[in-house]
Design an enzyme around this catalytic site. Structure first.
Site, PDB file in Angstrom:
ATOM      1  N   SER A 106       0.845  -1.194   0.000  1.00 43.78           N
ATOM      2  CA  SER A 106       0.000   0.000   0.000  1.00 43.78           C
ATOM      3  C   SER A 106       0.880   1.244   0.000  1.00 43.78           C
ATOM      4  CB  SER A 106      -0.891   0.019   1.251  1.00 43.78           C
ATOM      5  OG  SER A 106      -1.560   1.256   1.392  1.00 43.78           O
TER       6      SER A 106
ATOM      7  N   TYR B 149      -2.027  -0.643  10.353  1.00 40.66           N
ATOM      8  CA  TYR B 149      -2.078  -0.904   8.915  1.00 40.66           C
ATOM      9  C   TYR B 149      -0.769  -0.492   8.255  1.00 40.66           C
ATOM     10  CZ  TYR B 149      -4.066  -0.984   4.184  1.00 40.66           C
ATOM     11  OH  TYR B 149      -4.321  -1.247   2.857  1.00 40.66           O
TER      12      TYR B 149
END
Length: 255
Positions: A142, A155
């Site tokens: 990501s 995350y």
């Protein structure tokens, strides 16, 4: 038909990028094992594939348990005779200010987004070596593995780890002809960003891409299909940025 005769396993295949990648892979000629903890959405993806004339099977898996991921890979090999591509895509999100965290919040996200990828690399790598398959392992990283953003500490830690695991695994698996890569999306229209919608931040999230548009799962699936194919044979140990420029520009004043 870049993936013709290939067998591809996709975790998190019940929705979002995973579902789009499964549908794309089948259109490119692959047979797909759709893996997800959610049986309903996973089987729905399989139905969509079968209704389009493709071949797929569903396997329920909790990627936080190595034995289950290992069994998933074995299922693919038993069902189709091999495993050519492993797409470690399953992921969850949690939006909470860091100082409001409980350690359990961090553990929950990291177990899926980091350990789940590690388990997938390990299980697939071992099986590919055993079967002498010159395979491809693809991980979902990501932009948040590169750039800080408030409220998503766990995350970001997990996605940063995915980036380094990709590089390290690629180095160790290269002697067996196994490539390991990752794709790093920007803001994608998937269930994981529902929190942004709920907070009224959808326009802000969209503006973080250079075109000012949210990325659709099918756009990421196109990239993944290329990475799974022989056309990307020289891409190894690296992260493909599929972020519409997210990491290339930012300012305190917005776009």
């Amino acid at each position: 038909m870049r993936l013709q005769k290939k067998v591809m396993v996709i975790t998190g295949g019940g929705s979002g990028i995973g579902r789009a990648a499964a549908l794309k892979a089948v259109r490119e000629g692959a047979k797909v094992v759709v893996a997800d903890i959610n049986e309903d959405t996973g089987k729905e993806t399989v139905s969509l594939i079968e209704n389009s004339g493709g071949e797929a099977a569903f396997y329920k898996v909790d990627v936080t348990h190595f034995q289950e991921v290992e069994a998933l890979v074995q299922y693919a090999a038993d069902s189709y005779g091999t495993i050519d591509v492993m797409f470690n895509n399953a992921g969850i999100g949690l939006n909470k200010p860091f100082l409001d965290h409980n350690p359990e919040d961090y553990d929950k996200v990291v177990k899926v987004n980091q350990y789940g990828v590690y388990y997938g690399i390990l299980a697939a790598g071992r099986k590919m070596k055993e079967l002498d398959v010159k395979g491809s392992i693809i991980n979902t990283a990501s932009v948040f593995g590169y750039m800080a953003s408030p409220g998503v500490f766990g995350y970001q830690a997990a996605k940063g780890a995915v980036i380094m695991m990709t590089k390290s695994a690629a180095l160790e698996l290269a002697p067996y002809g196994i490539r390991v890569t990752a794709v790093a999306p920007g803001g994608v229209n998937t269930p994981i960003v529902q929190g942004y919608k709920d907070l009224g931040l959808w326009d802000h999230l969209s503006s973080q891409q250079m075109t000012g548009n949210i990325i659709e799962p099918e756009q990421i699936a196109d990239v993944v299909a290329f990475m799974a194919s022989e056309e990307s044979s020289v891409i190894n140990g690296t992260v493909v940025m599929a972020d519409d420029g997210y990491t290339s520009f930012k300012s305190h004043y917005g776009r």
